[in-house]
Design a protein around this motif. Structure first.
Motif, PDB file in Angstrom:
ATOM      1  N   VAL A  38     -55.578 -52.306  53.333  1.00  0.00           N
ATOM      2  CA  VAL A  38     -54.898 -51.869  54.545  1.00  0.00           C
ATOM      3  C   VAL A  38     -55.693 -50.747  55.194  1.00  0.00           C
ATOM      4  O   VAL A  38     -55.815 -50.668  56.410  1.00  0.00           O
ATOM      5  N   GLU A  49     -56.020 -48.014  50.339  1.00  0.00           N
ATOM      6  CA  GLU A  49     -54.767 -48.641  49.904  1.00  0.00           C
ATOM      7  C   GLU A  49     -54.882 -50.149  50.071  1.00  0.00           C
ATOM      8  O   GLU A  49     -55.681 -50.648  50.860  1.00  0.00           O
ATOM      9  N   SER A  50     -54.074 -50.835  49.325  1.00  0.00           N
ATOM     10  CA  SER A  50     -54.047 -52.288  49.459  1.00  0.00           C
ATOM     11  C   SER A  50     -52.603 -52.759  49.408  1.00  0.00           C
ATOM     12  O   SER A  50     -51.730 -52.114  48.826  1.00  0.00           O
ATOM     13  N   ARG A  51     -52.382 -53.864  50.032  1.00  0.00           N
ATOM     14  CA  ARG A  51     -51.051 -54.464  50.056  1.00  0.00           C
ATOM     15  C   ARG A  51     -51.093 -55.755  49.231  1.00  0.00           C
ATOM     16  O   ARG A  51     -52.025 -56.536  49.348  1.00  0.00           O
ATOM     17  N   VAL A  52     -50.067 -55.938  48.423  1.00  0.00           N
ATOM     18  CA  VAL A  52     -50.011 -57.110  47.546  1.00  0.00           C
ATOM     19  C   VAL A  52     -49.212 -58.208  48.249  1.00  0.00           C
ATOM     20  O   VAL A  52     -48.088 -57.977  48.707  1.00  0.00           O
ATOM     21  N   LEU A  53     -49.808 -59.379  48.327  1.00  0.00           N
ATOM     22  CA  LEU A  53     -49.135 -60.542  48.901  1.00  0.00           C
ATOM     23  C   LEU A  53     -48.915 -61.573  47.798  1.00  0.00           C
ATOM     24  O   LEU A  53     -49.791 -61.799  46.974  1.00  0.00           O
ATOM     25  N   GLU A  56     -54.473 -59.314  47.130  1.00  0.00           N
ATOM     26  CA  GLU A  56     -54.450 -57.919  47.583  1.00  0.00           C
ATOM     27  C   GLU A  56     -55.299 -57.812  48.835  1.00  0.00           C
ATOM     28  O   GLU A  56     -56.466 -58.201  48.850  1.00  0.00           O
TER      29      GLU A  56
END
Length: 116
Positions: free
Chosen positions: A58, A62-66, A55
């Motif tokens: 951003v 918020e966070s973006r999952v990779l 994670e």
């Protein structure tokens, strides 16, 4: 002169010996089932450790999952699953051959039918 005795052998083995139908094959089938179950557990573990979640923040909380895929673990997982399937099929074959151990009556003229 005496009449030739009918032979009861085919090649070097006597006709009464059935090499395929042996009760000890049931033990081998059970061992193969246990190994296949272990390989399935190994395949699931390798697959779960082959996909990594990261994670990244951003902004604004918020966070973006990779997702990262580890190719060698995924390939080993697929290989272990395939090997488990092959062992499961072979255990079915071994068990089928193990339960067919009933003695069969010997034909009158040996294992090969007489020529017509």
């Amino acid at each position: 002169m005496t009449a030739p005795q009918p032979t009861t052998t085919l090649g070097d083995r006597p006709a009464g010996v059935h090499r395929l139908h042996q009760p000890r094959r049931a033990v081998l089938a059970c061992v193969e089932v246990l190994i296949a179950a272990g390989l399935i557990v190994l395949a699931v573990w390798l697959w779960r450790t082959g996909v990594l979640r990261d994670e990244l923040p951003v902004g604004d909380g918020e966070s973006r999952v990779l997702l990262r895929y580890v190719g060698d673990r995924l390939a080993l997982s697929v290989g272990a699953g395939c090997l488990a399937g092959i062992l499961a099929l072979d255990s079915i074959r071994q068990f089928t051959l193990a339960i067919r151990t009933r003695p069969r009556p010997e034909p009158l003229h040996g294992p090969v039918p007489p020529p017509a």
